[in-house]
Motif scaffolding. Structure first.
Motif, PDB file in Angstrom:
ATOM      1  N   GLN A 167     -17.455  14.611 -16.239  1.00 38.33           N
ATOM      2  CA  GLN A 167     -18.362  14.205 -17.314  1.00 38.33           C
ATOM      3  C   GLN A 167     -17.581  13.633 -18.490  1.00 38.33           C
ATOM      4  OE1 GLN A 167     -21.687  13.988 -17.296  1.00 38.33           O
ATOM      5  NE2 GLN A 167     -21.646  13.152 -19.350  1.00 38.33           N
ATOM      6  N   ARG A 168     -16.462  14.285 -18.844  1.00 41.79           N
ATOM      7  CA  ARG A 168     -15.647  13.777 -19.949  1.00 41.79           C
ATOM      8  C   ARG A 168     -15.038  12.419 -19.604  1.00 41.79           C
ATOM      9  NH1 ARG A 168     -15.077  19.397 -20.763  1.00 41.79           N
ATOM     10  NH2 ARG A 168     -13.349  19.664 -19.311  1.00 41.79           N
ATOM     11  N   ARG A 197     -16.331  10.170 -17.596  1.00 45.77           N
ATOM     12  CA  ARG A 197     -17.421   9.187 -17.684  1.00 45.77           C
ATOM     13  C   ARG A 197     -17.753   8.846 -19.130  1.00 45.77           C
ATOM     14  NH1 ARG A 197     -23.436   9.462 -14.971  1.00 45.77           N
ATOM     15  NH2 ARG A 197     -24.072   7.441 -15.734  1.00 45.77           N
ATOM     16  N   GLU A 198     -17.851   9.870 -19.984  1.00 48.88           N
ATOM     17  CA  GLU A 198     -18.175   9.637 -21.394  1.00 48.88           C
ATOM     18  C   GLU A 198     -17.121   8.760 -22.060  1.00 48.88           C
ATOM     19  OE1 GLU A 198     -18.560  13.559 -23.022  1.00 48.88           O
ATOM     20  OE2 GLU A 198     -20.514  13.883 -22.076  1.00 48.88           O
ATOM     21  N   GLU A 199     -15.851   9.040 -21.799  1.00 50.03           N
ATOM     22  CA  GLU A 199     -14.780   8.260 -22.416  1.00 50.03           C
ATOM     23  C   GLU A 199     -14.744   6.830 -21.865  1.00 50.03           C
ATOM     24  OE1 GLU A 199     -12.973   9.226 -25.078  1.00 50.03           O
ATOM     25  OE2 GLU A 199     -14.187  11.051 -25.017  1.00 50.03           O
ATOM     26  N   ARG A 200     -14.986   6.690 -20.567  1.00 52.76           N
ATOM     27  CA  ARG A 200     -15.046   5.348 -19.964  1.00 52.76           C
ATOM     28  C   ARG A 200     -16.169   4.548 -20.604  1.00 52.76           C
ATOM     29  NH1 ARG A 200     -18.486   3.395 -16.407  1.00 52.76           N
ATOM     30  NH2 ARG A 200     -19.185   5.383 -15.577  1.00 52.76           N
ATOM     31  N   GLU A 201     -17.315   5.171 -20.795  1.00 55.81           N
ATOM     32  CA  GLU A 201     -18.461   4.487 -21.383  1.00 55.81           C
ATOM     33  C   GLU A 201     -18.216   4.144 -22.851  1.00 55.81           C
ATOM     34  OE1 GLU A 201     -21.698   7.121 -20.402  1.00 55.81           O
ATOM     35  OE2 GLU A 201     -21.985   6.163 -18.437  1.00 55.81           O
ATOM     36  N   LYS A 202     -17.458   4.978 -23.560  1.00 55.66           N
ATOM     37  CA  LYS A 202     -17.112   4.658 -24.949  1.00 55.66           C
ATOM     38  C   LYS A 202     -16.300   3.366 -25.014  1.00 55.66           C
ATOM     39  CE  LYS A 202     -16.889   9.322 -26.889  1.00 55.66           C
ATOM     40  NZ  LYS A 202     -15.960  10.347 -27.414  1.00 55.66           N
ATOM     41  N   GLU A 239     -16.758   1.020 -23.026  1.00 56.31           N
ATOM     42  CA  GLU A 239     -17.658   0.017 -22.451  1.00 56.31           C
ATOM     43  C   GLU A 239     -17.084  -0.604 -21.183  1.00 56.31           C
ATOM     44  OE1 GLU A 239     -19.035  -2.781 -25.401  1.00 56.31           O
ATOM     45  OE2 GLU A 239     -19.291  -1.187 -26.880  1.00 56.31           O
ATOM     46  N   GLU A 296     -16.189  11.440 -11.297  1.00 56.50           N
ATOM     47  CA  GLU A 296     -17.102  11.583 -12.433  1.00 56.50           C
ATOM     48  C   GLU A 296     -18.233  12.569 -12.143  1.00 56.50           C
ATOM     49  OE1 GLU A 296     -18.371   7.667 -13.617  1.00 56.50           O
ATOM     50  OE2 GLU A 296     -16.488   7.289 -14.686  1.00 56.50           O
TER      51      GLU A 296
END
Length: 130
Positions: free
Chosen positions: A14-15, A17-22, A24, A45
């Motif tokens: 989850q972390r 994925r969140e960092e990857r999405e930050k 973009e 992920e």
């Protein structure tokens, strides 16, 4: 008696994925940068797979986060000084070069600016603070 630390793969995933999405980055873009398949990254992920230490380090470097954060959800080392040093270095960067970069960017179309943004996000993980 052995003290074993249990790693919560779902929380780690989850972390990631969140960092990857930050940043973009799509899963495919991220996978390409770190040299893994997007299917494998998806499994990581979702917490379905446990990764090797070299993969974890590569992901940490790419996302610009500490291993402590990825594994435990918190930083055990003070990273504020590193952030402050980076900010100060930018502020003292040669004013003429900053102006030149600004002039060059002002000449770009929105499409070109988007490409430049993606290029910067792609190369930063490889720079490792250099």
């Amino acid at each position: 008696m052995e003290n074993k630390i249990k790693i919560d793969n779902k929380a780690v995933g989850q972390r990631i994925r969140e960092e990857r999405e930050k940043l973009e980055l799509s899963r495919e873009e991220f996978a390409e940068i770190i040299g893994l398949s997007d299917y494998y990254v998806g499994q990581l992920e979702r917490g379905e797979r446990q990764m090797s230490l070299p993969v974890l380090v590569g992901i940490s470097n790419c996302l610009h986060v500490s291993l402590d954060y990825l594994i435990f959800g918190q930083n055990f080392h003070n990273t504020e000084s590193h952030i402050l040093e980076a900010h100060t270095a930018y502020e003292t960067y040669d004013g003429n070069k900053k102006k030149e970069i600004g002039r060059l960017l002002n000449k770009c179309s929105p499409k070109e600016l988007e490409l430049i943004r993606k290029l910067i996000k792609t190369i930063l993980p490889y720079m490792n603070g250099n």
